[in-house]
Design a protein around this motif. Structure first.
Motif, PDB file in Angstrom:
ATOM      1  N   ALA A 184       0.863  -1.192   0.000  1.00 40.54           N
ATOM      2  CA  ALA A 184       0.000   0.000   0.000  1.00 40.54           C
ATOM      3  C   ALA A 184       0.888   1.227   0.000  1.00 40.54           C
ATOM      4  CB  ALA A 184      -0.906   0.008   1.223  1.00 40.54           C
ATOM      5  N   GLY A 185       0.849   1.956  -1.116  1.00 37.08           N
ATOM      6  CA  GLY A 185       1.592   3.211  -1.223  1.00 37.08           C
ATOM      7  C   GLY A 185       0.619   4.373  -1.303  1.00 37.08           C
ATOM      8  N   SER A 186       1.020   5.406  -2.037  1.00 30.02           N
ATOM      9  CA  SER A 186       0.167   6.604  -2.062  1.00 30.02           C
ATOM     10  C   SER A 186      -1.134   6.364  -2.817  1.00 30.02           C
ATOM     11  CB  SER A 186       0.924   7.788  -2.677  1.00 30.02           C
ATOM     12  OG  SER A 186       1.277   7.497  -4.005  1.00 30.02           O
ATOM     13  N   LYS A 187      -1.177   5.339  -3.693  1.00 33.58           N
ATOM     14  CA  LYS A 187      -2.437   5.060  -4.388  1.00 33.58           C
ATOM     15  C   LYS A 187      -3.498   4.479  -3.460  1.00 33.58           C
ATOM     16  CE  LYS A 187      -0.893   4.161  -9.104  1.00 33.58           C
ATOM     17  NZ  LYS A 187      -0.718   3.043 -10.054  1.00 33.58           N
ATOM     18  N   ALA A 188      -3.074   3.940  -2.343  1.00 37.40           N
ATOM     19  CA  ALA A 188      -4.050   3.394  -1.390  1.00 37.40           C
ATOM     20  C   ALA A 188      -4.183   4.290  -0.154  1.00 37.40           C
ATOM     21  CB  ALA A 188      -3.648   1.986  -0.967  1.00 37.40           C
ATOM     22  N   LEU A 189      -3.045   4.719   0.399  1.00 36.35           N
ATOM     23  CA  LEU A 189      -3.103   5.478   1.658  1.00 36.35           C
ATOM     24  C   LEU A 189      -3.259   6.975   1.427  1.00 36.35           C
ATOM     25  CD1 LEU A 189      -0.228   3.618   3.568  1.00 36.35           C
ATOM     26  CD2 LEU A 189      -2.679   3.419   4.005  1.00 36.35           C
ATOM     27  N   THR A 190      -2.918   7.414   0.201  1.00 39.93           N
ATOM     28  CA  THR A 190      -2.843   8.824  -0.221  1.00 39.93           C
ATOM     29  C   THR A 190      -1.692   9.527   0.514  1.00 39.93           C
ATOM     30  OG1 THR A 190      -4.197  10.168   1.300  1.00 39.93           O
ATOM     31  CG2 THR A 190      -5.390   8.855  -0.361  1.00 39.93           C
ATOM     32  N   SER A 191      -1.277  10.670  -0.042  1.00 34.38           N
ATOM     33  CA  SER A 191      -0.162  11.398   0.595  1.00 34.38           C
ATOM     34  C   SER A 191      -0.658  12.463   1.560  1.00 34.38           C
ATOM     35  CB  SER A 191       0.744  12.053  -0.449  1.00 34.38           C
ATOM     36  OG  SER A 191       0.421  11.690  -1.725  1.00 34.38           O
TER      37      SER A 191
END
Ligand SMILES: Cc1ncc(COP(=O)(O)O)c(C=O)c1O
Length: 351
Positions: free
Chosen positions: A263-270
């Motif tokens: 899970a990167g920014s596409k899932a957790l968002t920035s």
């Protein structure tokens, strides 16, 4: 049911029900009507749960969002759109919406009022328009009670429109300013012979102080339904009150104190919302998610990280609302088991 493929957004419905009940009970005890903001869940099924618990209607931010929600549930019959609606195409959609549900919108300028009036002048029923007031968040909203009164009179006199009341979205801790501004604006408008049927305020961080602004008639909490790391950090709730988590798989453990999840920014968002790090790994307060790329989340700890490739972790994101906008479907959990998947009907509805 098998665990969903990761990264996946899990919604614990038992926690959702408890969160809905808790604020509805507070509101009922203080004579406040509840109009939840659906921006957090974007799910007709959860709106239905909020209405069944006692909410009088829903709040949407955009016209297309309201359309998706109405399409998804016949129970949604009363909608407030807390946004200045501008432009012929959106106004045409607004007219269509007003023919299907009890609709109100907001305005903070004469230009917006003129556009709304032009669209609704030929309609059989007037559109209810609330004046949006700036009580300290410095986003939209008229700057003074006097300006609110001027705009209220313009709305009351405009063909196709009816003055619906006052609306504000205050900053956290802004309840005294809400009372002062809205009470003064209400008095000025009533002095001019125009009734003020609704005074609408909102926001989860201050929701249990809402009654300290007795001028308020209805309240719009949004994030309360899921909660998130930002609200735990503010002391509004605990981890056990967070209904939305991101299930992620450890895909690499390249060093003793570092692991990578899918899970990167596409899932957790920035979205940081003023915090350090991008989420909380449940049960592991020693771990920080200190870096994201689109598909990688970096977990670091000052201790040996103790995770193995292939195991899963659950992450409470900083901001729940933006996470639901990232996924087509969420996986609902009941009694600790994944019970099904729900399509996020109003995801991506930004017009
Ligand atoms: C106009 C308006 N009302 C209500 C809310 C709900 O606020 P919260 O998510 O803090 O409950 C929001 C959130 O952005 C909002 O913009």
């Amino acid at each position: 049911m098998a665990d969903p493929t990761t990264p996946a957004v899990l919604i614990d419905l038992d926690v959702v029900r408890r969160n809905i009940r808790r604020f509805q009970d507070y509101a009922d005890a203080h004579g406040l009507r509840v109009r939840p903001h659906i921006k957090t869940h974007k799910l007709p099924a959860i709106a239905r749960m909020q209405l069944a618990a006692g909410a009088i209607g829903v709040t949407c931010q955009k016209v297309s969002e309201a359309e998706a929600m109405i399409e998804g549930s016949p129970d949604i019959r009363d909608v407030l759109i807390t946004y200045n609606i501008i432009g012929a195409e959106k106004l045409a959609h607004l007219v269509g919406l007003a023919r299907r549900v009890a609709l109100s919108v907001v305005a903070d300028s004469e230009t917006v009022v003129e556009g709304l009036s032009g669209a609704f002048a030929g309609e059989p029923a007037p559109l209810r328009v609330l004046v949006e007031c700036n009580t300290g968040a410095d986003r939209c909203g008229v700057a003074t009670p006097e300006a609110a009164a001027v705009l209220a009179r313009q709305i009351a006199a405009a063909p196709g429109l009816a003055f619906g009341g006052l609306m504000t979205y205050p900053p956290a801790g802004g309840v005294e300013k809400v009372q002062e501004f809205m009470a003064r604006a209400k008095a000025l408008i009533e002095e001019a012979g125009v009734p003020v049927p609704v005074v609408s305020s909102g926001g989860t961080p201050s929701m249990t102080s809402a009654a300290r602004a007795p001028v308020t008639t209805e309240y719009r909490p949004g994030t309360y339904v899921y909660n998130d790391r930002s609200l735990v950090a503010r002391g509004v709730c605990g981890w056990e009150d967070c209904a939305l988590t991101v299930l992620a798989t450890v895909v690499s453990v390249p060093a003793a104190n570092r692991a990578i999840i899918d899970a990167g920014s596409k899932a957790l968002t920035s979205d940081l919302l003023g915090l350090t790090g991008y989420g909380h790994v449940l049960g592991r307060p020693d771990i920080a998610i200190d870096q994201l790329s689109e598909e990688h989340g970096r977990l670091v700890s000052e201790r040996p990280i103790g995770l193995t490739v292939g195991e899963t972790v659950r992450v409470v994101p900083n901001h729940a609302c933006v996470v639901t906008n990232m996924v087509d479907e969420v996986h609902v959990v009941e009694g600790g088991e994944v019970a099904g998947t729900w399509r996020v009907a109003a995801r991506g509805c930004i017009t």
